[in-house]
Design a protein around this motif. Sequence first.
Motif, short mmCIF file in Angstrom:
data_model
loop_
_atom_site.label_atom_id
_atom_site.label_comp_id
_atom_site.label_asym_id
_atom_site.label_seq_id
_atom_site.Cartn_x
_atom_site.Cartn_y
_atom_site.Cartn_z
N VAL A 112 32.50 58.26 34.73
CA VAL A 112 33.61 59.14 34.34
C VAL A 112 33.50 59.57 32.88
O VAL A 112 32.76 58.99 32.08
CB VAL A 112 34.97 58.46 34.58
CG1 VAL A 112 35.13 58.08 36.05
CG2 VAL A 112 35.15 57.23 33.70
N ASN A 113 34.27 60.60 32.55
CA ASN A 113 34.31 61.15 31.22
C ASN A 113 35.26 60.35 30.33
O ASN A 113 36.41 60.10 30.70
CB ASN A 113 34.75 62.62 31.28
CG ASN A 113 34.58 63.35 29.97
OD1 ASN A 113 35.19 63.00 28.96
ND2 ASN A 113 33.74 64.38 29.99
N HIS A 114 34.77 59.97 29.17
CA HIS A 114 35.53 59.18 28.22
C HIS A 114 36.86 59.84 27.84
O HIS A 114 37.90 59.17 27.75
CB HIS A 114 34.66 59.00 26.96
CG HIS A 114 35.31 58.29 25.83
ND1 HIS A 114 35.37 56.92 25.76
CD2 HIS A 114 35.92 58.76 24.71
CE1 HIS A 114 36.00 56.57 24.65
NE2 HIS A 114 36.35 57.66 23.99
N LEU A 115 36.85 61.16 27.65
CA LEU A 115 38.06 61.86 27.22
C LEU A 115 39.10 61.90 28.33
O LEU A 115 40.30 61.70 28.10
CB LEU A 115 37.71 63.27 26.74
CG LEU A 115 36.75 63.33 25.55
CD1 LEU A 115 36.47 64.78 25.17
CD2 LEU A 115 37.29 62.57 24.36
N ALA A 116 38.65 62.15 29.55
CA ALA A 116 39.58 62.16 30.69
C ALA A 116 40.18 60.77 30.89
O ALA A 116 41.34 60.63 31.30
CB ALA A 116 38.86 62.62 31.95
N ALA A 117 39.39 59.73 30.60
CA ALA A 117 39.91 58.36 30.73
C ALA A 117 41.04 58.11 29.73
O ALA A 117 42.01 57.40 30.03
CB ALA A 117 38.78 57.35 30.52
N HIS A 118 40.93 58.70 28.53
CA HIS A 118 42.02 58.57 27.54
C HIS A 118 43.31 59.20 28.06
O HIS A 118 44.40 58.80 27.66
CB HIS A 118 41.62 59.24 26.22
CG HIS A 118 40.91 58.33 25.26
ND1 HIS A 118 41.45 57.14 24.82
CD2 HIS A 118 39.71 58.47 24.63
CE1 HIS A 118 40.62 56.57 23.97
NE2 HIS A 118 39.55 57.34 23.84
N VAL A 119 43.18 60.19 28.93
CA VAL A 119 44.37 60.81 29.55
C VAL A 119 44.91 59.90 30.65
O VAL A 119 46.11 59.61 30.71
CB VAL A 119 44.02 62.20 30.13
CG1 VAL A 119 45.23 62.79 30.86
CG2 VAL A 119 43.54 63.15 29.04
N VAL A 346 34.52 65.67 34.65
CA VAL A 346 35.29 64.43 34.66
C VAL A 346 34.55 63.34 35.43
O VAL A 346 34.55 62.17 35.03
CB VAL A 346 36.69 64.67 35.27
CG1 VAL A 346 37.43 63.36 35.46
CG2 VAL A 346 37.49 65.59 34.37
N LEU A 347 33.90 63.71 36.54
CA LEU A 347 33.17 62.74 37.36
C LEU A 347 31.72 63.17 37.44
O LEU A 347 31.42 64.31 37.80
CB LEU A 347 33.79 62.68 38.76
CG LEU A 347 33.11 61.79 39.81
CD1 LEU A 347 33.12 60.33 39.36
CD2 LEU A 347 33.81 61.92 41.16
#
Length: 348
Positions: A112-119, A346-347
């Motif tokens: 997964v994308n690090h930035l999307a995980a922060h969301v 994102v994935l």
Amino acid sequence: MKHEPLVLGIETSCDETGVGIVRGHTLLADAVASSVEEHARFGGVVPEVASRAHLEAMVPTIERACDTAGIALRDVDAIAVTSGPGLAGALLVGVAAAKALALGLGKPIYGVNHLAAHVAVDQLEHGPLPEPCLAMLVSGGHSSLLRVTDVTVGVDPMGATIDDAAGEAFDKVARLLGLPFPGGPHIDRVAREGDSVAIDFPRGLSSRRDLERHRFDFSFSGLKTAVARWVEARERSGEPVPVNDVAASFQEAVCDVLVRKALDAASSEGIEDLLIGGGVAANSRLRAMAEERAARLGIRVRVPRPGLCTDNGAMVAALGAEMVARGRTPSSLGLPADSSLPVTTVLV
């Protein structure tokens, strides 16, 4: 009763080895091993040092997370891992560990994308994300405005930093003021004793001309230079540098621009929910200013507690659990570590 996926998440994009375990939207464990002290004497993160620290911390951190959650590794439904963006060597350690676990346990893997995980991590504290919402991610490497409809499918970038991110500016100004690394928490601390209007530092990309071309973008390089010149001028004249006032005025300039642009973006899209994530989201002035100004516009603000703002495995597990719950196709075992992974992916 609907099955809530049990997911283990691994985060190694920078200097923190994070392993989180989540069941649905419930956080069971958030184990973090930080190598920040090993980087402090260099005034910034050294990629090779970070990679070695991840290798040494990975197995003990996984074991600690499982003990805290009261589960065995075989109990998990899936493994999630940060595939990017981040430091290439650091990412490789996490991705390799996740692949080994997925292969050994016979479980699906989600890169997964690090930035999307922060969301996604905000769901662990405040429940399902409003759809749509506007996310402002502010950290050492990123200052981004994202329109989020479904965090598992994709996010639409509205604005980004064009030079130094907010977190980088905090680190560099802290060094100027003789404060320790990382700079954010120390500037936040000393700024409480300072005057935020003592020095009128510039607000980057806020002029009428800039707003025409970069309405939702950020620039903190000019601000950092302005602080450096102000401090140098004081030192040349033999006057003491009022560290508290400089820190408070600098912090006010950063937060003013971040909040102003985020609320402008939300208003322009008719979005009523602003989510703030990333390490700089732990800043007390940013939180207070965002809530105060958003309330005037009828916009709700969601910010995870400080421990979930900085890099952690819980955020990766949260996004992984959402992937499983929404039936997204897992990644392959050929999953890459992509240091420049775009936020729109994102994935992997």
